[in-house]
Scaffold this motif. Structure first.
Motif, PDB file in Angstrom:
ATOM      1  N   THR A  99       0.810  -1.222   0.000  1.00  0.00           N
ATOM      2  CA  THR A  99       0.000   0.000   0.000  1.00  0.00           C
ATOM      3  C   THR A  99       0.843   1.271   0.000  1.00  0.00           C
ATOM      4  OG1 THR A  99      -0.163  -0.019   2.419  1.00  0.00           O
ATOM      5  CG2 THR A  99      -1.934  -1.120   1.172  1.00  0.00           C
ATOM      6  N   VAL A 100       2.157   1.160   0.216  1.00  0.00           N
ATOM      7  CA  VAL A 100       2.980   2.369   0.152  1.00  0.00           C
ATOM      8  C   VAL A 100       3.387   2.689  -1.287  1.00  0.00           C
ATOM      9  CG1 VAL A 100       3.843   2.013   2.484  1.00  0.00           C
ATOM     10  CG2 VAL A 100       5.212   1.245   0.549  1.00  0.00           C
ATOM     11  N   ARG A 101       3.049   1.815  -2.222  1.00  0.00           N
ATOM     12  CA  ARG A 101       3.292   2.140  -3.627  1.00  0.00           C
ATOM     13  C   ARG A 101       2.107   2.909  -4.183  1.00  0.00           C
ATOM     14  NH1 ARG A 101       6.345  -0.903  -8.560  1.00  0.00           N
ATOM     15  NH2 ARG A 101       5.747   0.612 -10.153  1.00  0.00           N
ATOM     16  N   ARG A 102       2.361   4.091  -4.685  1.00  0.00           N
ATOM     17  CA  ARG A 102       1.315   5.011  -5.108  1.00  0.00           C
ATOM     18  C   ARG A 102       0.416   4.406  -6.182  1.00  0.00           C
ATOM     19  NH1 ARG A 102       3.741   9.871  -8.142  1.00  0.00           N
ATOM     20  NH2 ARG A 102       3.923   8.164  -9.634  1.00  0.00           N
ATOM     21  N   GLU A 103       0.985   3.623  -7.077  1.00  0.00           N
ATOM     22  CA  GLU A 103       0.204   3.099  -8.201  1.00  0.00           C
ATOM     23  C   GLU A 103      -0.531   1.802  -7.885  1.00  0.00           C
ATOM     24  OE1 GLU A 103       4.271   4.490 -10.002  1.00  0.00           O
ATOM     25  OE2 GLU A 103       3.565   3.338  -8.255  1.00  0.00           O
ATOM     26  N   LEU A 104      -0.597   1.416  -6.614  1.00  0.00           N
ATOM     27  CA  LEU A 104      -1.190   0.119  -6.279  1.00  0.00           C
ATOM     28  C   LEU A 104      -2.590  -0.076  -6.850  1.00  0.00           C
ATOM     29  CD1 LEU A 104      -0.978  -2.597  -4.806  1.00  0.00           C
ATOM     30  CD2 LEU A 104      -1.913  -1.460  -2.771  1.00  0.00           C
ATOM     31  N   PRO A 105      -3.529   0.872  -6.724  1.00  0.00           N
ATOM     32  CA  PRO A 105      -4.864   0.633  -7.304  1.00  0.00           C
ATOM     33  C   PRO A 105      -4.817   0.345  -8.799  1.00  0.00           C
ATOM     34  CG  PRO A 105      -4.956   2.442  -5.749  1.00  0.00           C
ATOM     35  CD  PRO A 105      -3.507   2.127  -5.928  1.00  0.00           C
ATOM     36  N   GLU A 106      -3.926   1.018  -9.527  1.00  0.00           N
ATOM     37  CA  GLU A 106      -3.819   0.760 -10.964  1.00  0.00           C
ATOM     38  C   GLU A 106      -3.260  -0.631 -11.223  1.00  0.00           C
ATOM     39  OE1 GLU A 106      -1.643   2.462 -15.023  1.00  0.00           O
ATOM     40  OE2 GLU A 106      -1.402   3.547 -13.128  1.00  0.00           O
ATOM     41  N   ARG A 145      -7.772   4.566   4.049  1.00  0.00           N
ATOM     42  CA  ARG A 145      -8.016   5.400   2.864  1.00  0.00           C
ATOM     43  C   ARG A 145      -7.897   4.640   1.548  1.00  0.00           C
ATOM     44  NH1 ARG A 145      -3.147   6.971   0.544  1.00  0.00           N
ATOM     45  NH2 ARG A 145      -1.271   6.911   1.872  1.00  0.00           N
ATOM     46  N   LEU A 146      -7.370   3.427   1.593  1.00  0.00           N
ATOM     47  CA  LEU A 146      -7.168   2.681   0.352  1.00  0.00           C
ATOM     48  C   LEU A 146      -8.134   1.522   0.151  1.00  0.00           C
ATOM     49  CD1 LEU A 146      -3.269   2.495   0.011  1.00  0.00           C
ATOM     50  CD2 LEU A 146      -4.869   3.644  -1.517  1.00  0.00           C
ATOM     51  N   ALA A 147      -8.842   1.108   1.186  1.00  0.00           N
ATOM     52  CA  ALA A 147      -9.727  -0.054   1.050  1.00  0.00           C
ATOM     53  C   ALA A 147     -10.736   0.155  -0.078  1.00  0.00           C
ATOM     54  CB  ALA A 147     -10.444  -0.333   2.373  1.00  0.00           C
ATOM     55  N   ARG A 148     -11.400   1.305  -0.090  1.00  0.00           N
ATOM     56  CA  ARG A 148     -12.424   1.532  -1.110  1.00  0.00           C
ATOM     57  C   ARG A 148     -11.827   1.641  -2.519  1.00  0.00           C
ATOM     58  NH1 ARG A 148     -17.438   1.684  -0.627  1.00  0.00           N
ATOM     59  NH2 ARG A 148     -17.281   1.881   1.645  1.00  0.00           N
ATOM     60  N   PRO A 149     -10.731   2.415  -2.729  1.00  0.00           N
ATOM     61  CA  PRO A 149     -10.138   2.432  -4.066  1.00  0.00           C
ATOM     62  C   PRO A 149      -9.703   1.059  -4.554  1.00  0.00           C
ATOM     63  CG  PRO A 149      -9.321   4.277  -2.781  1.00  0.00           C
ATOM     64  CD  PRO A 149     -10.112   3.415  -1.840  1.00  0.00           C
ATOM     65  N   LEU A 150      -9.192   0.221  -3.657  1.00  0.00           N
ATOM     66  CA  LEU A 150      -8.786  -1.118  -4.057  1.00  0.00           C
ATOM     67  C   LEU A 150      -9.999  -1.974  -4.411  1.00  0.00           C
ATOM     68  CD1 LEU A 150      -5.962  -1.808  -1.441  1.00  0.00           C
ATOM     69  CD2 LEU A 150      -5.686  -1.418  -3.901  1.00  0.00           C
ATOM     70  N   GLU A 204     -12.801  -0.814  -5.603  1.00  0.00           N
ATOM     71  CA  GLU A 204     -13.281  -0.292  -6.883  1.00  0.00           C
ATOM     72  C   GLU A 204     -12.376  -0.721  -8.033  1.00  0.00           C
ATOM     73  OE1 GLU A 204     -13.420   3.858  -6.051  1.00  0.00           O
ATOM     74  OE2 GLU A 204     -15.361   3.746  -4.996  1.00  0.00           O
ATOM     75  N   ALA A 205     -11.120  -1.043  -7.729  1.00  0.00           N
ATOM     76  CA  ALA A 205     -10.199  -1.525  -8.755  1.00  0.00           C
ATOM     77  C   ALA A 205     -10.456  -2.983  -9.118  1.00  0.00           C
ATOM     78  CB  ALA A 205      -8.758  -1.364  -8.270  1.00  0.00           C
ATOM     79  N   GLY A 206     -11.331  -3.646  -8.356  1.00  0.00           N
ATOM     80  CA  GLY A 206     -11.686  -5.027  -8.675  1.00  0.00           C
ATOM     81  C   GLY A 206     -11.270  -6.043  -7.641  1.00  0.00           C
ATOM     82  N   LEU A 207     -10.549  -5.607  -6.612  1.00  0.00           N
ATOM     83  CA  LEU A 207     -10.091  -6.535  -5.578  1.00  0.00           C
ATOM     84  C   LEU A 207     -11.268  -7.002  -4.726  1.00  0.00           C
ATOM     85  CD1 LEU A 207      -7.252  -7.609  -4.712  1.00  0.00           C
ATOM     86  CD2 LEU A 207      -7.304  -5.883  -2.904  1.00  0.00           C
ATOM     87  N   ARG A 208     -11.299  -8.277  -4.390  1.00  0.00           N
ATOM     88  CA  ARG A 208     -12.380  -8.837  -3.580  1.00  0.00           C
ATOM     89  C   ARG A 208     -11.886  -9.438  -2.267  1.00  0.00           C
ATOM     90  NH1 ARG A 208     -14.256  -6.105  -6.703  1.00  0.00           N
ATOM     91  NH2 ARG A 208     -15.899  -6.449  -8.238  1.00  0.00           N
ATOM     92  N   ARG A 209     -10.631  -9.852  -2.240  1.00  0.00           N
ATOM     93  CA  ARG A 209     -10.101 -10.524  -1.048  1.00  0.00           C
ATOM     94  C   ARG A 209      -8.877  -9.779  -0.546  1.00  0.00           C
ATOM     95  NH1 ARG A 209      -8.128 -15.162  -0.781  1.00  0.00           N
ATOM     96  NH2 ARG A 209      -7.328 -15.472  -2.885  1.00  0.00           N
ATOM     97  N   ILE A 210      -8.695  -9.788   0.770  1.00  0.00           N
ATOM     98  CA  ILE A 210      -7.579  -9.061   1.359  1.00  0.00           C
ATOM     99  C   ILE A 210      -7.092  -9.807   2.592  1.00  0.00           C
ATOM    100  CG2 ILE A 210      -8.932  -7.583   2.923  1.00  0.00           C
ATOM    101  CD1 ILE A 210      -7.169  -5.238   1.837  1.00  0.00           C
ATOM    102  N   THR A 211      -5.784  -9.760   2.812  1.00  0.00           N
ATOM    103  CA  THR A 211      -5.180 -10.373   3.991  1.00  0.00           C
ATOM    104  C   THR A 211      -4.420  -9.300   4.754  1.00  0.00           C
ATOM    105  OG1 THR A 211      -4.931 -12.526   2.897  1.00  0.00           O
ATOM    106  CG2 THR A 211      -3.565 -12.117   4.840  1.00  0.00           C
ATOM    107  N   ALA A 225     -12.341  -0.541   7.729  1.00  0.00           N
ATOM    108  CA  ALA A 225     -12.500   0.039   6.395  1.00  0.00           C
ATOM    109  C   ALA A 225     -12.644  -1.055   5.340  1.00  0.00           C
ATOM    110  CB  ALA A 225     -11.308   0.935   6.066  1.00  0.00           C
ATOM    111  N   ALA A 226     -11.906  -2.157   5.501  1.00  0.00           N
ATOM    112  CA  ALA A 226     -12.018  -3.276   4.561  1.00  0.00           C
ATOM    113  C   ALA A 226     -13.406  -3.895   4.620  1.00  0.00           C
ATOM    114  CB  ALA A 226     -10.947  -4.327   4.873  1.00  0.00           C
ATOM    115  N   ARG A 227     -13.949  -4.020   5.826  1.00  0.00           N
ATOM    116  CA  ARG A 227     -15.298  -4.565   5.969  1.00  0.00           C
ATOM    117  C   ARG A 227     -16.321  -3.634   5.313  1.00  0.00           C
ATOM    118  NH1 ARG A 227     -16.914  -8.275   9.381  1.00  0.00           N
ATOM    119  NH2 ARG A 227     -15.200  -7.930  10.851  1.00  0.00           N
ATOM    120  N   GLU A 228     -16.202  -2.344   5.580  1.00  0.00           N
ATOM    121  CA  GLU A 228     -17.145  -1.372   5.015  1.00  0.00           C
ATOM    122  C   GLU A 228     -17.059  -1.309   3.496  1.00  0.00           C
ATOM    123  OE1 GLU A 228     -16.275   2.300   6.936  1.00  0.00           O
ATOM    124  OE2 GLU A 228     -17.151   1.699   8.868  1.00  0.00           O
ATOM    125  N   ALA A 229     -15.866  -1.587   2.952  1.00  0.00           N
ATOM    126  CA  ALA A 229     -15.698  -1.568   1.498  1.00  0.00           C
ATOM    127  C   ALA A 229     -16.240  -2.824   0.840  1.00  0.00           C
ATOM    128  CB  ALA A 229     -14.221  -1.390   1.154  1.00  0.00           C
TER     129      ALA A 229
END
Length: 344
Positions: free
Chosen positions: A89-96, A120-125, A127-134, A163-167
């Protein structure tokens, strides 16, 4: 271990078609893509308090280069992709980056993160198509979390999980590295968190991948011991798995939500069925987390290699994959790189 179809030490030329395979018949179907080596924590089992020499920006694979490699591996049958770091998540282009990998047909994409920037990144991720997170979290006690990570950031982790749950992420997994003398007494607390929050908590044995080389076998808590501690508090029912998995998983017998997984990466390694491959943040291809050799894909990418040449490099490297990492053998040799430099 399945008897190899060729001598893995001198196997001859790699197959030129078909699935990505090694001499033991293991098919490479899971690719972990590290997008950066930097991290905003300093976990004691990973890196020194002062950090490590970070890669320069020009040394990192670009978004287009990551995209090209993901497409190449997808064309070779890979469908499971995990985005890692360092801390991705510290890489700026992660959502892309996530959006491009998620755009591939029929893929299962996830990321592993420490959760500090998820607020701040859960929702952008998502919206980028991600469904699962660890989310990696090794203690539920604020002071102990600070001791293990050298950062007072536990509140950021809990905010990230929320935030991940809310997203809308589902499942949300939590990885806990269990270390004797540090956090082994929290296993039941993590199990309770799984029940109350519906999380998939996975307990991972402490592995020799720290940059300071302070790993001690005596600090490894066998997964069987952690399972016994949790089983003494809760009745568990095994999860039937269609294929071999690193984790042995359980649900709560009373029907409560949540899943518990136990990964015996040191005491009972899963090398026999391992299908994992890795690319580091600077484009080195690794066929094992503990590999002593790497294949430089970045130089090939930047020197104009076509996909056929990249495929040849990948197939040749995987064809030489060894039987296993030998952690439990007297001749075990640690890799030069630590976990943050390799990618989880």
């Amino acid at each position: 271990m399945t008897k190899p179809k060729a001598d893995w030490r001198n196997p001859g030329p790699a197959p030129t078609g078909g699935p990505l395979i090694d001499t033991f018949g293991r098919v490479g179907g899971d690719l972990r893509i590290s997008v950066i080596d930097k991290c905003n924590l300093r976990c004691t089992y990973c890196m020194p308090a002062e950090g490590l020499p970070w890669l320069e920006k020009e040394e990192l694979l670009t978004v287009d280069e990551i995209d090209r490699l993901a497409r190449l591996f997808h064309s070779l049958g890979v469908r499971d992709f995990k985005i890692t770091g360092g801390e991705p998540t510290v890489r700026r282009e992660l959502p892309e980056i996530v959006a491009r990998v998620c755009a591939l047909e029929g893929v299962d994409v996830s990321i592993t993160t420490n959760g500090l920037l998820l607020d701040r990144l859960a929702r952008p991720l998502r919206e980028a198509g991600l469904r699962r997170i660890t989310v990696s979290c090794d203690s539920l006690m604020r002071h102990r979390y600070a001791e293990m990570t050298r950062r007072d950031a536990f509140d950021k982790v809990t905010a990230g999980l929320e935030a991940a749950r809310e997203a809308g992420f589902d499942p949300i997994k939590i990885n806990c590295v269990v270390i004797r003398g540090s956090n082994e007494d929290e296993a039941v607390d993590f199990a309770r968190l799984a029940r109350e929050g519906g999380y998939d908590v996975r307990f991972i044995e402490y592995m020799p991948l720290d940059a300071e080389r302070t790993w001690e076998r005596e600090k490894v808590v066998p997964a069987a011991e952690t399972l016994a501690a949790v089983s003494a508090a809760y009745d568990l029912a095994p999860v039937v798995q269609d294929a071999p998995q690193p984790a042995t998983s359980f649900r709560f017998a009373d029907g409560a939500p949540g899943v518990l997984g136990f990964i015996p990466s040191v005491t009972k390694p899963f090398c026999d069925s391992c299908n994992r491959m890795r690319t580091t943040a600077e484009g080195a291809f690794r066929v094992c987390l503990f590999a002593l050799e790497e294949t430089d894909l970045r130089t090939a990418l930047r020197s104009g290699a076509d996909d056929a040449e990249l495929e040849r490099l990948v197939r040749e490297a995987l064809w030489h994959k060894w039987p296993g990492h030998k952690i439990n053998h007297p001749d075990f040799v640690r890799p030069d790189r630590s976990m943050s430099m390799i990618g989880g």
